[in-house]
Scaffold this motif. Structure first.
Motif, PDB file in Angstrom:
ATOM      1  N   ALA A 268       0.830  -1.212   0.000  1.00 18.36           N
ATOM      2  CA  ALA A 268       0.000   0.000   0.000  1.00 18.36           C
ATOM      3  C   ALA A 268       0.863   1.260   0.000  1.00 18.36           C
ATOM      4  N   ALA A 269       2.067   1.165   0.555  1.00 20.66           N
ATOM      5  CA  ALA A 269       2.983   2.316   0.589  1.00 20.66           C
ATOM      6  C   ALA A 269       3.828   2.415  -0.682  1.00 20.66           C
ATOM      7  N   GLY A 270       3.599   1.508  -1.642  1.00 18.07           N
ATOM      8  CA  GLY A 270       4.298   1.586  -2.924  1.00 18.07           C
ATOM      9  C   GLY A 270       5.550   0.728  -3.024  1.00 18.07           C
ATOM     10  N   TYR A 271       5.785  -0.144  -2.068  1.00 18.08           N
ATOM     11  CA  TYR A 271       6.967  -1.011  -2.075  1.00 18.08           C
ATOM     12  C   TYR A 271       6.637  -2.325  -2.763  1.00 18.08           C
ATOM     13  N   THR A 272       7.630  -2.901  -3.415  1.00 18.54           N
ATOM     14  CA  THR A 272       7.475  -4.205  -4.039  1.00 18.54           C
ATOM     15  C   THR A 272       8.565  -5.141  -3.543  1.00 18.54           C
ATOM     16  N   ARG A 273       8.214  -6.415  -3.465  1.00 10.21           N
ATOM     17  CA  ARG A 273       9.185  -7.419  -3.033  1.00 10.21           C
ATOM     18  C   ARG A 273      10.166  -7.677  -4.162  1.00 10.21           C
ATOM     19  N   GLN A 274      11.421  -7.741  -3.832  1.00 11.38           N
ATOM     20  CA  GLN A 274      12.466  -7.966  -4.821  1.00 11.38           C
ATOM     21  C   GLN A 274      12.900  -9.432  -4.712  1.00 11.38           C
ATOM     22  N   GLU A 275      12.369 -10.257  -5.581  1.00 16.47           N
ATOM     23  CA  GLU A 275      12.557 -11.705  -5.509  1.00 16.47           C
ATOM     24  C   GLU A 275      13.998 -12.155  -5.735  1.00 16.47           C
ATOM     25  N   GLU A 276      14.769 -11.401  -6.485  1.00 16.43           N
ATOM     26  CA  GLU A 276      16.116 -11.862  -6.847  1.00 16.43           C
ATOM     27  C   GLU A 276      17.161 -11.667  -5.754  1.00 16.43           C
TER      28      GLU A 276
END
Length: 155
Positions: free
Chosen positions: A134-142
C-alpha cells in the motif's frame, strides 16, 4: 474498525518526532507487543542508545498524548536507505500511523540524498506485506538476505 474520517482525525492527534535516550524504555515496551521478534536477537536498551548516539535522527516516533504508538528506524549509511522496526501499537493499526512514519522516513532519506529505500520485512508477516504494498513497495525476488551473528562485546 476505524473509518477513513475517524482515521484522519486520529492521525492529526499524532505527532512525529525523533527519539531521545529518555524514550528507550518505552520504545522497547512498544516493540515487545507490536513488533515481530521471532527471528532476531533480543532488542536491548544498549543497542538503542548506540543507534541514537551514532545517528540521533534515525529512530522516528509517532506519539499521541505522550504515549509512543509507533516507530520506524530510518537507517542511512551514507550510501543506502534502510527501513527497520516499523511498528504500530496493535490498537492503533489501520489509522494511518504506519503510513505517516514511512513518509517521514522517506522525506529524511530524500533530504540526505538517498535515491532508493529498502525495508526489512519477514516473509511470513502477511499483514506487513499488505501495508508495504500500500505504501508503494514491491518485493524484490532476486535478492536474499544473508546474516551472521557477531560475538557479543565483553565488558
Amino acid at each position: 474498525m476505524i473509518n477513513a474520517q475517524e482515521a484522519g482525525a486520529y492521525t492529526r492527534a499524532v505527532i512525529l518526532r525523533g527519539a531521545t535516550s529518555d524514550d528507550v524504555r518505552a520504545v522497547l515496551e512498544l516493540w515487545a507487543v507490536a513488533a515481530e521478534d521471532a527471528h532476531r536477537p533480543p532488542d536491548s536498551a544498549a543497542a538503542l542508545r548506540a543507534l541514537l548516539a551514532r545517528d540521533p535522527d534515525a529512530l522516528i516516533l509517532a506519539v499521541e498524548q505522550d504515549i509512543i504508538v509507533g516507530t520506524v528506524i530510518a537507517g542511512w549509511d551514507g550510501w543506502r536507505c534502510h527501513l527497520y522496526r516499523l511498528a504500530v501499537a496493535p490498537d492503533r493499526r489501520r489509522t494511518g500511523i504506519g503510513r505517516m512514519l514511512v513518509r517521514a522516513a522517506e522525506e529524511r532519506f530524500v533530504a540526505l540524498g538517498g535515491t532508493r529505500v529498502d525495508a526489512m520485512v519477514l516473509d511470513e508477516n502477511e499483514l506487513a506485506h499488505h501495508a508495504w504494498r500500500a505504501a508503494g513497495y514491491t518485493r524484490q525476488e532476486e535478492w536474499s538476505r544473508w546474516v551472521k551473528p557477531l560475538p557479543t562485546p565483553r565488558d
